[in-house]
Design an enzyme around this catalytic site. Structure first.
Site, PDB file in Angstrom:
ATOM      1  N   ASP A 486       0.816  -1.219   0.000  1.00 52.50           N
ATOM      2  CA  ASP A 486       0.000   0.000   0.000  1.00 52.50           C
ATOM      3  C   ASP A 486       0.844   1.262   0.000  1.00 52.50           C
ATOM      4  O   ASP A 486       0.388   2.310  -0.467  1.00 52.50           O
ATOM      5  CB  ASP A 486      -1.043   0.004   1.129  1.00 52.50           C
ATOM      6  CG  ASP A 486      -0.460  -0.224   2.500  1.00 52.50           C
ATOM      7  OD1 ASP A 486       0.739  -0.512   2.599  1.00 52.50           O
ATOM      8  OD2 ASP A 486      -1.209  -0.112   3.486  1.00 52.50           O
TER       9      ASP A 486
HETATM   10  C1  LAN Z   1       4.044  -0.661   9.979  1.00 52.21           C
HETATM   11  C2  LAN Z   1       3.806   0.758   9.646  1.00 52.21           C
HETATM   12  C3  LAN Z   1       3.123   1.014   8.346  1.00 52.21           C
HETATM   13  C4  LAN Z   1       2.175  -0.101   7.976  1.00 52.21           C
HETATM   14  C5  LAN Z   1       1.152   0.295   6.888  1.00 52.21           C
HETATM   15  C6  LAN Z   1       1.780   0.831   5.622  1.00 52.21           C
HETATM   16  C7  LAN Z   1       0.233   1.392   7.436  1.00 52.21           C
HETATM   17  C8  LAN Z   1       0.291  -0.935   6.579  1.00 52.21           C
HETATM   18  O1  LAN Z   1      -0.738  -0.614   5.701  1.00 52.21           O
HETATM   19  C9  LAN Z   1       1.156  -2.104   6.145  1.00 52.21           C
HETATM   20  C10 LAN Z   1       2.126  -2.504   7.261  1.00 52.21           C
HETATM   21  C11 LAN Z   1       3.039  -1.366   7.744  1.00 52.21           C
HETATM   22  C12 LAN Z   1       4.152  -1.186   6.732  1.00 52.21           C
HETATM   23  C13 LAN Z   1       3.692  -1.682   9.081  1.00 52.21           C
HETATM   24  C14 LAN Z   1       4.083  -3.075   9.417  1.00 52.21           C
HETATM   25  C15 LAN Z   1       4.570  -3.349  10.857  1.00 52.21           C
HETATM   26  C16 LAN Z   1       5.383  -2.193  11.432  1.00 52.21           C
HETATM   27  C17 LAN Z   1       6.621  -1.998  10.610  1.00 52.21           C
HETATM   28  C18 LAN Z   1       4.476  -0.950  11.384  1.00 52.21           C
HETATM   29  C19 LAN Z   1       3.179  -1.097  12.163  1.00 52.21           C
HETATM   30  C20 LAN Z   1       5.300   0.066  12.148  1.00 52.21           C
HETATM   31  C21 LAN Z   1       5.998  -0.750  13.258  1.00 52.21           C
HETATM   32  C22 LAN Z   1       5.776  -2.249  12.928  1.00 52.21           C
HETATM   33  C23 LAN Z   1       6.992  -3.113  13.328  1.00 52.21           C
HETATM   34  C24 LAN Z   1       6.657  -4.566  13.174  1.00 52.21           C
HETATM   35  C25 LAN Z   1       7.394  -2.782  14.764  1.00 52.21           C
HETATM   36  C26 LAN Z   1       8.443  -3.676  15.348  1.00 52.21           C
HETATM   37  C27 LAN Z   1       7.826  -4.775  16.106  1.00 52.21           C
HETATM   38  C28 LAN Z   1       7.954  -6.075  15.854  1.00 52.21           C
HETATM   39  C29 LAN Z   1       6.944  -6.996  16.381  1.00 52.21           C
HETATM   40  C30 LAN Z   1       9.062  -6.650  15.061  1.00 52.21           C
END
Ligand code: LAN
Length: 765
Positions: A486
C-alpha cells in the site's frame, strides 16, 4: 468551543505530575532531514545555534511555541481545510516530506539501550537525559492506567511484565538509582506481576543478552531452521518478514549464547539481578521458568504444539542431535543473511527490533571496531526522535513516504492542489517521492532466477528471500528500501494525481513537471501486480508465503497474527484504487492484468465485509479506518449507496455509531477484541474525518449527519489552523498501538475539502 492550547504527545499522562527529572535545553535540539534520513542533534553552543537556527517544524515537534499566527476564522469547511494546511505546511521538512514522533510501542528503547550498554557504546548525555524523561513520562502513574507504576506493551496499555521489566532495566542502565520513588513503584508493580521471570520470550532474550538472566530461560531459537529446504511448510522464508528478520539475528545470538562480557563484574548487573526477581537470583532454576508468563502479557498463549516442540528441542534435539556441524552451518548461513540485510538497507535494517540485534551480531562476528558496527551505530540515530515528552524510538526510521503521499492526496481530494498558494509545497512533496522510489534491485537479485522483467513474486535464497523492489516505495525511505504494497500504491496514486493535473490557467498544459517518466510509473505497477494473493487480496510486504497454521508456532506471546502475511483490506483497497487511476491514465499498459487483478481484489473486499457492514482494520483503529479504504475502493468500481446493499450496510454501521456531538470515536480495544468499542474520551478528530470520507465516498444521500461531523472538525480546530493530539491512531499485530500524529491534519483536511466540493457553497455551520 476552542480548547486550551497545549501540545501533548500520545501516551503522556493527562494529570499534571511533578517532573523532578532533568530536562535538556529544548532550544538546542535540531532535526536534520537529509533526503529522508531524519536525525536529531543537540547543539553544543551559541555559535552552533546561530549557524543552525531552529525551524518552526523543530519547535512544533519539540512542543515549543510555534508562534504561528492566528488565521482569519474559517467561513466554511473549505476555509477550515485551508487553514489546516497552512499550519501543516509549516511542518513540511526541507526535502519535501513530513516527519513525526512515531511512538507507541514500549519495547523498542530497551533493545537499543541494552545493546549499547553491553557493547559499551554509550548514548550522549543529552540523549540519556531525554530517554529517561520519556520513559518516566510514559509510566502508569496517577490516573494513567490504574497508576500502578509500571509500563505496558504500548503507551496506552496496562502494565505488563514485558513493559515494566524492560523499561525499568533501561532506566537503571541509564543511571537512575533504584531507590528513586518512581523506581520503587515500578519494582513493586513488577513484583506484583511475578517479577521478570514472568516475562515473554523477547524479555527473556534481552535480559539474557544483558547477563541479568541465564540463557537457559530462553526457549530455543535454533538458527538451523534456516537450513530447512524451501519447500518445507514451516521454512522461515515463509514467515511474515518482521518475524523472520527478528528471528534471524535472535537465532544467531541464541546459538552463541552471547551475553554482556562484563556482566559478572558489573555492580549494576548484580543489582538488577536482585531487583527484577521475587526470589534470590542464586536460587533461580532458570530452565524451569522458560514457559512462565504473566496473564497480562499472554495475549497469544503458546499452543500445545509449540510447547511440545520446545520440550523436544530442549530435552532431545539440543543434547543429542544438535551436532557441531549443524550449529556451524546454521550460524554461517544466518550470518550471511544478516549481512545481506545490512547491505540491502545500508545498515538501516527492516525495523527497530532487528536493527540493534544485527548490530550485536556484527559486533560479535567482526569486533567492536568493524565498519559494520560503526555504520550500525550511526543508523541507530535514524530511529530516535525528540518530542515534548522526551526522546523515544520510532516504530520505523520515519513515516516519510506514507504521510507525504497522503498529504498530497488530501489536497487533491480537497480540490486545493491547483491553487498557487500550495504549489511550492506540493511540488516539494512530489520531488520527495520522486527521490524515494526504489530503482535498484536488492543485492543478489541480479542474474539470479528470483528476478525477471516484469518481476514475479518468486523469491530465492540468493536474494535473501526478498520480494522484488524495483519501482516500489517503502513506508519510510529509500535507505530502508523494503517494498510495501500500500505504500507503493499510495505513493504512485499521489504522483499520478499531481503529474496529470491540468494548469487551471491553461488546461492544455500540466501544472506539475513530469518528474517520473512513464517507465518508472510502470515499474511501480509491475510491482503492485506481483502483490496479489491466491485469495485476491494483498498483504503488507509480500504475497502470503505460509499458511495460517504457522500461528501455532507464534512464540512471541504478546502479539497476535504475526507469523505470516495475511489478507488486509487496507493493502488490497490501496492497490485497487491506484490501479484504477493508473488504468484511466494509461489504458494500454497491462490492461488485462490490471483488470484481472482488480476483479479478484474487489471480489475479496466484498467477501471480507462483516455481516454488520464493517471491515476490520489491522493498521489503523479500526473499523473506521478500514471502512474508509473499503468504501473508497468500491466507489472506484461504481459501487455506492444508491446501487449497493453492501455499501448501504456499511453506511448504516457508521451512522449507528455516530456520537451525540456528531463525531465518531473508536477505542484501540476494537483491534484487540475485533468488536466495535467506543473511545472512552468520546469523538476523535481522526476517526471522525475517516468516517466523513467513507460516507462521502459512498455517496451517502443525507447531508445532515455529515454536516454535524464537519462542524465537530471545525470546532476542534485551533485559531492557527492546528488540531491537537488526541487518542492513538494506529495499531499492529492486534495488540500494539502506534501513533500517527500527522493523521490529525491529513484526514480532516481531506474530509473538509471533500465535503466542501460535494455540497459546494453550503456551510456546515
Ligand atoms: C508498519 C507501519 C506502516 C504499515 C502500513 C503501511 C500502514 C500498513 O498498511 C502495512 C504494514 C506497515 C508497513 C507496518 C508493518 C509493521 C510495522 C513496521 C508498522 C506497524 C510500524 C511498526 C511495525 C513493526 C513490526 C514494529 C516492530 C515490532 C515487531 C513486532 C518486530
Amino acid at each position: 468551543s476552542v480548547r486550551k492550547r497545549e501540545m501533548r504527545s500520545n501516551g503522556a499522562p493527562k494529570t499534571a505530575e511533578k517532573k523532578d527529572y532533568p530536562k535538556t535545553d529544548y532550544s538546542r535540539w535540531r532535526l536534520l532531514d537529509e533526503r529522508g534520513r531524519q536525525t536529531w542533534h543537540y547543539l553544543k553552543n551559541d555559535a552552533e545555534m546561530k549557524k543552525w537556527p531552529q525551524t518552526t517544524a523543530d519547535r512544533y515537534h519539540l512542543g515549543l511555541e510555534t508562534n504561528l499566527p492566528d488565521l482569519p476564522p474559517p467561513t466554511g469547511p473549505l476555509d477550515s481545510a485551508e487553514n489546516g494546511y497552512s499550519f501543516f505546511s509549516h511542518q513540511q521538512l526541507e526535502p519535501g516530506n513530513w516527519g513525526c514522533q512515531y511512538g507507541g510501542p514500549m519495547f523498542l528503547l530497551p533493545g537499543l539501550v541494552i545493546t549499547l550498554y553491553s557493547t559499551n557504546m554509550p548514548l550522549t548525555q543529552a540523549e540519556q537525559t531525554e530517554i529517561i524523561r520519556y520513559i518516566f513520562n510514559m509510566q502508569n502513574i496517577g490516573e494513567k492506567n490504574g497508576g500502578d507504576g509500571g509500563w505496558g506493551l504500548h503507551v496506552e496499555a496496562d502494565s505488563s511484565v514485558f513493559g515494566t521489566a524492560m523499561n525499568y532495566t533501561t532506566l537503571r542502565l541509564l543511571g537512575v538509582p533504584a531507590d528513586d520513588a518512581r523506581m520503587q513503584m515500578a519494582r513493586s508493580c513488577l513484583h506484583d506481576l511475578g517479577g521478570a521471570l514472568n516475562g515473554p520470550h523477547w524479555a527473556k532474550f534481552w535480559l539474557s543478552v544483558l547477563g541479568v538472566m541465564k540463557w537457559d530461560i530462553v526457549n530455543p531459537v535454533p538458527p538451523e531452521l534456516w537450513l530447512l529446504p524451501d519447500w518445507v511448510p514451516i521454512s522461515p522464508w515463509k514467515w511474515w518478514i518482521h518475524m523472520r528478520q527478528v528471528f534471524l539475528p535472535m537465532g544467531f545470538l541464541w546459538s552463541r549464547k552471547w551475553s554482556y562480557p562484563k556482566a559478572d563484574q558489573d555492580p549494576l548487573i548484580q543489582q538488577l539481578r536482585e531487583e527484577l526477581f521475587t526470589q534470590p537470583y542464586a536460587e533461580i532454576t532458570w530452565a524451569q521458568h522458560r514457559n512462565a508468563i504473566s496473564p497480562r502479557d499472554n495475549y497469544h498463549p503458546k499452543t500445545w504444539i509449540l510447547n511440545f516442540l520446545n520440550w523436544f528441542l530442549v530435552l532431545i534435539y539440543i543434547p543429542f542431535i544438535r551436532f557441531g556441524w549443524l550449529i556451524k552451518r546454521g550460524e554461517q548461513w544466518s550470518w550471511k543473511l544478516i549481512q545481506m540485510e545490512d547491505a540491502n538497507t545500508d545498515f538501516s535494517n527492516l525495523g527497530p527490533v532487528n536493527g540493534p540485534m544485527n548490530l550485536l551480531c556484527c559486533y560479535i562476528e567482526e569486533g567492536p571496531d568493524a565498519i559494520s558496527v560503526k555504520r550500525h551505530r550511526e543508523r541507530m540515530h535514524d530511529f530516535l526522535w525528540v518530542a515534548d515528552t522526551g526522546m523515544m524510538m520510532n516504530g520505523t526510521n520515519g513515516v516519510q513516504n506514507w504521510d507525504t503521499a497522503f498529504a498530497i492526496q488530501a489536497m487533491v481530494a480537497a480540490g486545493l492542489a491547483d491553487k498557487v498558494e500550495y504549489h511550492q509545497s506540493l511540488l516539494k512533496a512530489l520531488e520527495f517521492l520522486e527521490d524515494q522510489q526504489i530503482l535498484e534491485h536488492a543485492v543478489g537479485y541480479e542474474g539470479s532466477s528470483a528476478y525477471s522483467d516484469p518481476p514475479t513474486s518468486k523469491t530465492c535464497a540468493e536474494a535473501g528471500y526478498r520480494h522484488a523492489r524495483r519501482g516500489a516505495w517503502g513506508f519510510s525511505n529509500k535507505d530502508q528500501g523494503y517494498t510495501v504494497s500500500d505504500c507503493t500504491a499510495e505513493a504512485l496514486k499521489s504522483i499520478i494525481q499531481l503529474q496529470t493535473m491540468p494548469d487551471p490557467k491553461d488546461p492544455s498544459k500540466k501544472l506539475f513537471p513530469t518528474l517520473l517518466n512513464e517507465q518508472r510509473l510502470k515499474w511501480a505497477v509491475d510491482i503492485l501486480l506481483t502483490m496479489q494473493n491466491a485469495t485476491g487480496a494483498c498483504s503488507s510486504y509480500e504475497p502470503t508465503r505460509g499458511g495460517e497454521y504457522m500461528e501455532y508456532l507464534n512464540a512471541a506471546e504478546v502479539f497476535g497474527r504475526i507469523m505470516v502475511e495475511y489478507d488486509y483490506p487496507e493493502c488490497t483497497t490501496a492497490c485497487v484504487t491506484t490501479l484504477h487511476l493508473f488504468h484511466e491514465v494509461y489504458p494500454d499498459y497491462r490492461a488485462e492484468d490490471i483488470q484481472r487483478f482488480t476483479k479478484r481484489a474487489v471480489e475479496w473486499i466484498r467477501t471480507n465485509q462483516r455481516a454488520d457492514g464493517s471491515w476490520y482494520g489491522s493498521w489503523g483503529i479500526c473499523f473506521t479506518y478500514a471502512g474508509m479504504f473499503a468504501l473508497e475502493s468500491l466507489a472506484t468500481q461504481g459501487e455506492t449507496y444508491g446501487n449497493s446493499e453492501r455499501v448501504k450496510r456499511a453506511c448504516k454501521f457508521f451512522i449507528d455509531r455516530q456520537n451525540e456531538d456528531g463525531g465518531w470515536g473508536e477505542s484501540y480495544k476494537s483491534c484487540e477484541t475485533s468488536q466495535w468499542c467506543d473511545h472512552p474520551d468520546g469523538s476523535q478528530v481522526v476517526q471522525t474525518a475517516w468516517t466523513i470520507i467513507a460516507l462521502l465516498e459512498a455517496q451517502y444521500p443525507e447531508q445532515a449527519p455529515i454536516a454535524r461531523a464537519i462542524k465537530l472538525l471545525m470546532d476542534r480546530q485551533q485559531p492557527n489552523g492546528e488540531w491537537l493530539q488526541e487518542g492513538i491512531e494506529g495499531v499492529f499485530n492486534k495488540s500494539c498501538m502506534i501513533s500517527y500524529p500527522n493523521y490529525k491534519f491529513i484526514f480532516p483536511i481531506k474530509a473538509l475539502g471533500m465535503y466542501a466540493r460535494r455540497y459546494q457553497s453550503d456551510q456546515a455551520n
